[in-house]
Design a protein around this motif. Structure first.
Motif, mmCIF file in Angstrom:
data_model
loop_
_atom_site.group_PDB
_atom_site.id
_atom_site.type_symbol
_atom_site.label_atom_id
_atom_site.label_comp_id
_atom_site.label_asym_id
_atom_site.label_seq_id
_atom_site.Cartn_x
_atom_site.Cartn_y
_atom_site.Cartn_z
ATOM 1 N N TYR A 26 6.302 -7.180 -7.099
ATOM 2 C CA TYR A 26 5.545 -8.348 -6.644
ATOM 3 C C TYR A 26 4.543 -8.001 -5.555
ATOM 4 O O TYR A 26 3.389 -8.405 -5.608
ATOM 5 N N ALA A 27 5.020 -7.279 -4.593
ATOM 6 C CA ALA A 27 4.154 -7.019 -3.438
ATOM 7 C C ALA A 27 3.414 -5.703 -3.545
ATOM 8 O O ALA A 27 2.761 -5.285 -2.607
ATOM 9 N N ARG A 28 3.530 -5.112 -4.686
ATOM 10 C CA ARG A 28 2.856 -3.826 -4.826
ATOM 11 C C ARG A 28 1.376 -4.005 -4.745
ATOM 12 O O ARG A 28 0.803 -4.881 -5.368
ATOM 13 N N ARG A 29 0.796 -3.194 -4.018
ATOM 14 C CA ARG A 29 -0.638 -3.295 -3.881
ATOM 15 C C ARG A 29 -1.353 -2.860 -5.146
ATOM 16 O O ARG A 29 -2.394 -3.374 -5.489
ATOM 17 N N ASP A 30 -0.787 -1.924 -5.778
ATOM 18 C CA ASP A 30 -1.482 -1.375 -6.939
ATOM 19 C C ASP A 30 -1.018 -2.059 -8.218
ATOM 20 O O ASP A 30 -0.887 -1.445 -9.252
ATOM 21 N N THR A 74 10.680 -5.293 3.816
ATOM 22 C CA THR A 74 9.359 -5.923 3.805
ATOM 23 C C THR A 74 9.034 -6.482 2.433
ATOM 24 O O THR A 74 8.402 -7.524 2.306
ATOM 25 N N SER A 75 9.484 -5.795 1.435
ATOM 26 C CA SER A 75 9.136 -6.234 0.092
ATOM 27 C C SER A 75 9.851 -7.520 -0.290
ATOM 28 O O SER A 75 9.488 -8.164 -1.260
ATOM 29 N N VAL A 76 10.853 -7.895 0.475
ATOM 30 C CA VAL A 76 11.553 -9.135 0.148
ATOM 31 C C VAL A 76 11.205 -10.246 1.122
ATOM 32 O O VAL A 76 11.785 -11.323 1.083
ATOM 33 N N ASP A 84 11.408 -9.332 -7.687
ATOM 34 C CA ASP A 84 10.498 -8.551 -8.530
ATOM 35 C C ASP A 84 9.973 -7.410 -7.675
ATOM 36 O O ASP A 84 9.200 -7.627 -6.747
ATOM 37 N N HIS A 108 10.601 -0.582 3.990
ATOM 38 C CA HIS A 108 9.921 -0.912 2.741
ATOM 39 C C HIS A 108 10.688 -1.952 1.953
ATOM 40 O O HIS A 108 10.122 -2.934 1.467
ATOM 41 N N ILE A 109 11.952 -1.739 1.839
ATOM 42 C CA ILE A 109 12.717 -2.674 1.011
ATOM 43 C C ILE A 109 12.805 -4.041 1.683
ATOM 44 O O ILE A 109 12.729 -5.078 1.025
#
Lengths: 1074, 195
Positions: A106-110, A32-34, A103, A29-30
């Motif tokens: 940033y990639a949060r879907r919700d 992927t989020s970057v 951030d 998760h971490i």
């Protein structure tokens, strides 16, 4: 990786096992989020590399894109030559990776959910501390009471002036006489002055007494608040009535009062559509209100709008009738239309328009609005919609559901009573005959232009769309005339009945599409006058009218063309629906439900289309006959048009037409499909109608599993979905039930072709996604209603094409001469299929498009996939019937087809237009192909009979299942992917399989190929299928060679159409798909 | 998950360590993979932006003096789903931007030109380098030295818009310089006063 991660995160328990850090949800998760962020990687030797984090492996190897080694000295960015495209850092090579300023959201879907937003805000803004309210000396009740009773509306101007003067020293220069702006009237007692004064008073009185003035003033001085006007919640507070009067203007007016006011206001208060006022005055408001009312029906909205217009007209008296708008509307309609047959939505539409006028008259404001709208976008829509809406409404009414209840109800009853029976019955039985005969009738070029378009518009599935547009525009009068007839046309009623409630929504959609056709409004207006005649002999009456309105029609035609896109889509959808219906029938199991809706939709569409066609086709005699005639006309016209369109096709087309006719006849005879054929034709002509008709009959005969799958998608898509589903259905249907299919196939092609012509052009643009395909499709469409055919058709056509090809191939082999002609036919079917395919793409465009497209694409892909495998297999063993369902069918087809195809291909090539794709498309799409296909199908059927059917069944089953599975991939790739795949498959096939095929590819360029290509292109899947067939044929022998050539052409065409073809990626995709 | 300190790190713990380059790192554990010895830390943003953080991925193979400042046993918050397509597109655009910038730099564009390009790019995505010229929306060409008067193209809204951007850019740059100068001067004055 992404997928893996996602799966990892979302489905930790999934059977897929993830290695290394992929199994670590938090790490995944971490990291992927970057992704996509700039980062600095510090390696063991201390060097630092900067780049864009691209991805990571399970072993935690990292990939940086556009990375460069950071130099300590220069502050300026890296030079181009210092940047590496990408660098892979082994897990053991780096010490620390730093991502700066990330951030986390940033990639949060919700990111836009309430919780996410509030969380963010809460972090930045501290909530204010709440303070207790001190009422002071006054008791709360007293103070509140005072406020409540304060009638003044804010500050008095003089208070403001005084306040400013006292507190800020500002002295106002306000002069109540406004001497700075105007000159005071100097009164005297002179005779002249008195005269003028009297005159002025008289004028003022006249103006103020006019309904229009009142209505406008009512709008201007509407005391109701926005809330009151537009709230959906009506509150009953009789108590407040007095308040409203006495209290401030802005005070809230209870619903009850509002209603009263509304009533009194009549048209003037249209603003509050919900009130149920007739609102003739405010078209917009009505439309909106209608829409809102109709909202329940997804599709109904647009229709509603249209309907709204019509309603108003009915309501003409409106203002007073508001409450019973709907009811009144219908009632009014009948009177005007005279139409007895309020029946079909169309009649209503016509009536509606007329009514609109009346309403307009009744309420000046409304009138003005109406005309304007008409002139502008609104009108056309309105009219079309109105027409359609009425139908829809009726349908819906029939279904029994829908908010618009009254309208619907009124509509439904009529439609059910009248239209349904005629349309359905006649279509099935008479269609073909009529078609055949009709073709000749229509065949006349004159007809084509007029009738064809009209037909295409009205009749064709796209017809619905097209029809509406065309009818709406050109036909207006003529169309309108027809429309009335059509409306009466039982077709709509029938469809309604058949369709069932579910249809309503779809209908609404259809209606919406139909609404698109502006002409409709005008037509409606005119129709009213003519309507009576229509009621008598719709077709006949129409024809005269048509002649009269020919000029107008011609003008409108242009518009129609423009509109066609929509229509085409509708037509396509219709086709799809039909197909789906068929499939659904076959696969009734699960699909039934879904299909039924689709079928319903299709029916609805068909009905509408029928209505439209009827209207458009006034020339045709009885309504049912008219439908048939319409269908015939369409076909004939389409064919002719196709021939015209296709440069080379001319002769071929003619042949094709003949063949088609024959095919049709054959089909009719052969299959149970007689009905199917009729249905098909109907479908084709009136996409909506066909679907309905088909649904009922087809479903029984051909419920295909695949259909189900398709149907499902349709729901999702809603309108588009419907189309898509339709598309899907059609395809499966044809494949699934070979016997039936043949018939459908032939009809389909013809219809499609027709439809395409009418609607394709417009559709094509809309659908442009699959541009290539579409383009190819377009061509066919140009010949027939491409748009309509497009998506839905594509599948159906494709499938159909496949089946036909298979069949045809066999026959073809046997009948070499026929093959030539047949080949074109085959191609045409293919084209049609492609067209249909295209259509799906088009559908996808709408929004749903993507999903639908994907689905379609998936289906197609699957087919292609199958085809590819099959091809090889075929080569080895001509009869690899069962590989995949699709493959199996393909294989069979191939085997038979191949022989035929080969011969065909040669012929086609010559005849085929040089510009393979486009021309071929035109030619292929043209009727000729369809006929051939039919023949082929027949033959194939005969040959394969059991086998084919089984295969078809398999196909369906396979398709249905495959699509779902495939869907994801296909979705992503969508039409293009599917197309490429198809192309690829084709290519693959060629190489692997038949040498001849290879040779043929070059030929591809040739006309025959073109045809094939066109067909193929549009419906890649179909193309694949053909391809498969081709390959199979080669094994067969000499004929095989021919078949191969034919096949090759298809691939070629596909390739030609799709630049992608050449691309490796495409192949890869295919492979993946495979 | 209650791993013994020193071997495992639970999410939310504060950890500090020293790299083989003698760099001191500290942050909150967001993820730890035992197999690969990878530790992900979240640190306060180096730029001080709120709601932003620096993420460190540390290879524990090259780290020493790992110590857990405070352990957290609470269950870490659930993970939000990520918009992968958004991330993928971000990766693509970031890469393109970097390459385009590098292209300009390698073409010998002045620092001012690069800055101007960055500024314009913030507003108008459709801008690119053509040799040393900046092409904006295929319409406006800005030639070195990239001043307002160097903006050329068909007279129209596009040109005037670009000119405004360029004008503002240099105004901002100018004001920034002044600010820096004043800031630089203040210490001097103070120093003078103190002396």
């Amino acid at each position: 990786l992404f997928r893996g991660r996602n799966n990892n995160k979302g489905l930790p328990q999934s059977t897929i096992s993830f290695d290394g850090i992929y199994a670590n949800m938090r790490m995944v998760h971490i990291l992927t989020s970057v992704v996509g962020s700039k980062c600095e990687v510090q390696v063991k030797n201390g060097g630092i590399y900067e780049g864009v984090f691209k991805t990571y492996s399970p072993k935690c190897d990292l990939v940086l894109d556009a990375a460069h080694e950071k130099s300590t000295e220069s502050s300026s960015g890296p030079k181009r030559e210092e940047i590496m495209e990408s660098i892979l850092f082994k897990c053991s090579d780096f010490v620390v990776v730093q991502f700066k300023d990330m951030d986390s959201s940033y990639a949060r879907r919700d990111a836009f959910t309430d919780s996410a937003i509030s969380a963010k805000v809460n972090g930045e803004h501290k909530e204010k501390d709440l303070e207790p309210w001190d009422a002071g000396e006054l008791t709360a009740s007293e103070e509140l009471e005072a406020l409540e009773n304060d009638v003044s509306n804010g500050w008095d101007p003089n208070d403001m002036f005084r306040y400013n003067e006292e507190n800020y020293g500002v002295v106002s220069t306000y002069d109540s006489s406004l001497s700075s702006y105007t000159v005071p009237l100097e009164r005297d007692n002179s005779e002249e002055f008195l005269k003028r004064e009297a005159r002025a008073n008289q004028l003022a009185e006249e103006i103020e007494s006019s309904a229009q003035y009142k209505a406008r003033v009512a709008l201007e001085n509407d005391d109701r608040s926005e809330e009151e006007k537009y709230t959906a919640v009506q509150r009953n507070s009789s108590e407040r009535e007095s308040h409203s009067i006495n209290t401030r203007e802005n005070k809230y007016i209870p619903p009850g009062q509002r209603n009263r006011e509304v009533m009194s206001w009549g048209s003037g208060r249209q603003n509050s559509p919900r009130m149920g006022q007739p609102g003739p005055g405010s078209m917009a408001s009505r439309s909106t209100s209608h829409t809102s009312d109709f909202n329940p029906n997804s599709g109904s909205d647009q229709r509603v709008v249209n309907g709204g217009v019509p309603w108003p007209s009915p309501c003409p008296s409106p203002s007073s009738r508001p409450p019973s708008r709907y009811q009144s509307g219908p009632n009014s309609l009948p009177p005007r239309a005279a139409t007895p047959t309020r029946p079909p939505s169309r009649p209503p539409s016509r009536p509606s328009r007329p009514p609109s006028h009346p309403s307009a008259h009744g309420s000046p404001a409304p009138v003005s609005t109406m005309p304007k709208r008409m002139s502008s976008e609104g009108p056309p829509r309105m009219s079309p919609k109105a027409q359609r809406h009425p139908r829809n409404h009726r349908v819906s009414a029939g279904r029994g559901s829908i908010s618009s209840g009254l309208e619907f109800v009124s509509h439904t009853p009529p439609s059910e009573a009248v239209a349904p029976p005629t349309a359905r019955t006649s279509p099935a039985g008479g269609t073909w005959s009529s078609v055949v005969s009709g073709v000749p009738r229509l065949s006349p070029k004159t007809h084509r232009p007029r009738s064809p378009r009209q037909n295409s518009i009205g009749n064709t599935p796209s017809g619905a769309v097209l029809a509406s547009p065309q009818a709406g525009i050109i036909p207006t009068e003529a169309v309108a005339m027809p429309v009335p007839a059509a409306s009466p046309t039982p077709a709509s009623p029938a469809s309604n009945r058949a369709v069932t409630p579910s249809i309503e929504a779809k209908d609404s959609r259809l209606q919406d599409q139909r609404q698109n056709s502006p002409a409709g409004n005008k037509e409606n207006m005119k129709p009213n006058e003519t309507s009576p005649s229509f009621s008598k002999v719709e077709n006949k009456g129409i024809s005269p009218v048509v002649s009269e309105h020919r000029k107008q029609i011609d003008d409108l035609k242009k518009f129609k063309n423009d509109f066609r896109l929509q229509p085409s889509s509708t037509s396509e959808s219709v086709d799809q629906l039909l197909n789906k219906n068929r499939e659904g029938e076959k696969s009734r199991d699960l699909i039934k439900d879904k299909i039924e809706p689709n079928a319903k939709d299709s029916f609805i569409e068909n009905n509408s289309s029928n209505c439209t066609s009827g209207s458009s086709k006034p020339s045709s005699p009885s309504i049912s006959p008219s439908v048939l005639s319409h269908t015939e006309h369409r076909r004939g016209p389409e064919v002719t048009s196709q021939g015209v369109q296709t440069s080379s096709p001319g002769c071929k087309q003619e042949k094709d037409d003949k063949e088609e006719k024959k095919d049709a006849a054959e089909q009719v005879r052969k299959s149970t499909s007689g009905c199917n054929n009729n249905e098909l034709f109907i479908l084709i002509f009136l996409q909506p109608k066909p679907s309905t008709t088909p649904t009922s009959p087809r479903p029984q005969a051909q419920p295909s599993p695949s259909m189900v799958g398709h149907q499902q998608p349709t729901p999702v898509y809603t309108q588009p979905v419907c189309f898509a589903p339709n598309m899907m259905y059609p395809v499966p249907v044809s494949p699934g039930v070979q016997p039936l299919y043949p018939i459908p196939m032939t009809p389909m092609p013809v219809n499609q072709a027709k439809t395409y012509r009418a609607g394709k052009v417009p559709n094509m643009p809309q659908q442009r996604q699959d541009q290539h395909h579409q383009s190819t499709m377009m061509h066919p469409a140009s010949a027939a209603g491409p748009p309509i055919v497009a998506t839905p058709p594509a599948y159906s056509t494709q499938y159909v094409a496949y089946s036909p090809q298979q069949f045809p191939n066999q026959p073809l082999v046997q009948h070499v001469p026929h093959y030539q002609s047949q080949h074109p036919h085959v191609y045409s079917p293919v084209i049609q299929g492609s067209a249909r395919m295209m259509a799906p793409a088009a559908h996808a465009q709408p929004g749903l498009v993507s999903s639908s497209a994907a689905q379609y694409g998936a289906h197609e892909q699957t087919h292609a996939m199958y085809a590819c495998p099959k091809l090889p297999y075929n080569k080895e063993t001509s009869p690899s019937f069962y590989f995949a369902i699709s493959t199996g069918s393909l294989a069979q087809q191939y085997a038979h087809p191949n022989a035929t195809l080969h011969p065909h291909t040669p012929h086609p090539q010559p005849s085929a237009t040089p510009t393979g794709q486009q021309q071929s498309q035109h030619g292929g799409s043209h009727p000729a192909p369809s006929p051939v296909q039919h023949h082929q199908h027949q033959a194939a059927q005969a040959l394969h009979l059991a086998g084919p059917q089984q295969q078809s069944a398999i196909y369906h089953a396979g398709l249905a299942p495959t699509p779902p599975s495939m869907t994801p991939a296909s979705n992503t790739q969508s039409p293009q992917n599917s197309f490429p795949a198809a192309q690829q498959t084709v290519f693959t096939i060629h190489p692997s399989h038949v040498q001849p095929a290879y040779t043929n590819p070059p030929h591809m360029a040739h006309v025959p190929q073109a045809h094939v290509q066109s067909g193929m292109v549009p419906s890649h899947p179909t193309a694949h299928a053909p391809m498969m067939l081709m390959t199979t044929q080669p094994p067969g022998g000499p004929q095989a060679a021919l078949a191969q050539s034919a096949l090759q052409p298809i691939p070629v065409s596909t390739t030609a159409h799709f630049p992608y073809m050449t691309h490796p990626s495409v192949q890869a995709h295919h492979q993946q798909q495979l | 998950m209650a791993a013994p300190p020193g071997e495992y790190f639970s999410v939310g713990s504060q950890v500090s360590c020293r790299t083989c380059q003698e760099q001191r790192l500290q942050g909150e554990v967001v993820a730890f993979d035992y197999q690969s010895k990878m530790l992900a830390l979240k640190c306060p943003s180096s730029s001080g932006k709120p709601n932003h953080a620096d993420i460190l991925l540390i290879n524990l193979q090259y780290v020493s003096e790992v110590e857990i400042i405070n352990d957290r046993t609470e269950t870490p918050p659930p993970l939000a789903s990520l918009n992968v397509s958004k991330l993928a597109s971000k990766a693509r655009t970031e890469k393109e931007e970097k390459l385009s910038q590098a292209y300009a730099i390698s073409a010998g564009v002045s620092l001012e030109g690069q800055q101007l390009f960055q500024t314009i790019h913030k507003t108008i995505k459709d801008c690119k380098w053509q040799e040393k010229n900046i092409i904006v929306m295929e319409e406006v060409v800005i030639t070195p030295p990239y001043q307002v008067e160097n903006c050329k193209g068909k007279e129209g809204s596009a040109l005037s818009h670009v000119r405004k951007i360029v004008e503002k850019h240099f105004r901002d740059v100018e004001s920034q310089k002044i600010l820096q100068r004043s800031q630089a001067q203040q210490p001097q004055k103070e120093a003078a006063l103190s002396s």
